[in-house]
Scaffold this active site. Structure first.
Site: not given
Ligand SMILES: [Zn+2]
Length: 256
Positions: A2-3, A246, A58
């Site tokens: 989820p961004e 990442r 977030k």
């Protein structure tokens, strides 16, 4: 993952269910989440009323009438699922908040990496966060001033929530592609014109994403998860590198 746009959508859904309601029960169902919220601490939320639901980056915050806060973070695979008290719990329900009107919201998360925590009045559960990328107060000039003080390549710097709140791995790659900027460039080396393109790219990426759901697959991405495929702009091959642990997807031909 989820961004920001997905978390915003989740917060809107949570607000619709929870606003103005009194918490009847808060149950944590998974041991990993219980580390952050013991049964005794969860009880502190019972009887309190949800005054507002806020998203910052977030993070999702339920501000309670007592001044206490419930803080939720989805991490990798979390989401809310609303229903009625007494319905069978959804698969992967990790925590559930029940309201006095018989509705409930479950935190569902296959990987159980999400967190929900309770904080007493006067204690902010938030780490230091930069402004929201969508905040009109953020300009190319202000962003460049922040980037000029940063060491390291632009892509990991964009993931630092103290720079801009809410930008994650997917959209940082997408925004750099939109801006035609090499993710390995030193953040401090970007010119004002480049930061202008970057900010426009960030906003375009977030605006585009707000119309879709994150479980729809990767077809909607310009560069993310497209290693070995042709760049949608110049048809060169998209590559993947690792930065700060990442994956970064980028086009070495048109991102300079
Ligand atoms: Zn390209």
């Amino acid at each position: 993952v989820p961004e920001l746009p997905e978390v915003e959508r989740a917060a809107v859904a949570l607000r619709a269910v929870a606003m103005g309601k009194t918490i009847e029960a808060l149950r944590v169902l998974h041991p990993a989440l219980r580390r952050g919220l013991s049964a005794a601490r969860a009880k502190r939320a019972v009887g309190d009323r949800v005054e507002s639901v806020e998203r910052r980056g977030k993070h999702q915050l339920l501000h309670l009438a007592s001044g206490a806060t419930l803080h939720a973070h989805f991490r990798m695979t979390g989401d809310w699922e609303s229903g009625r008290v007494g319905d069978p719990l959804p698969a992967y329900a990790r925590a559930v908040i029940e309201f006095s009107d018989g509705t409930r919201v479950a935190l569902v998360d296959p990987r159980a990496l999400s967190s929900i925590t309770w904080h007493p009045p006067g204690v902010s559960p938030l780490p230091t966060l930069g402004p929201e990328a969508t905040d009109p107060a953020v300009t190319a000039e202000s962003l460049r001033a922040v980037l000029s003080r940063r060491r390291g390549p632009i892509k990991p710097v964009l993931l630092d929530q103290r720079v801009l709140a809410g930008l994650g791995n997917i959209y940082a790659a997408e925004a750099l592609w939109q801006a035609r900027i090499d993710p390995r460039r030193a953040a401090s080396s970007l010119t004002l014109a480049e930061v202008k393109r970057l900010l426009a790219g960030i906003r375009k990426t977030l605006a585009k994403a707000s119309g879709s759901r994150y479980r729809e697959g990767t077809d909607r991405f310009e560069v993310y998860d497209r290693e070995g495929k042709p760049c949608r702009r110049c048809a060169s091959t998209v590559e993947r590198i690792t930065q700060a642990g990442r994956s970064t997807y980028w086009c070495p031909e048109c991102q300079r």
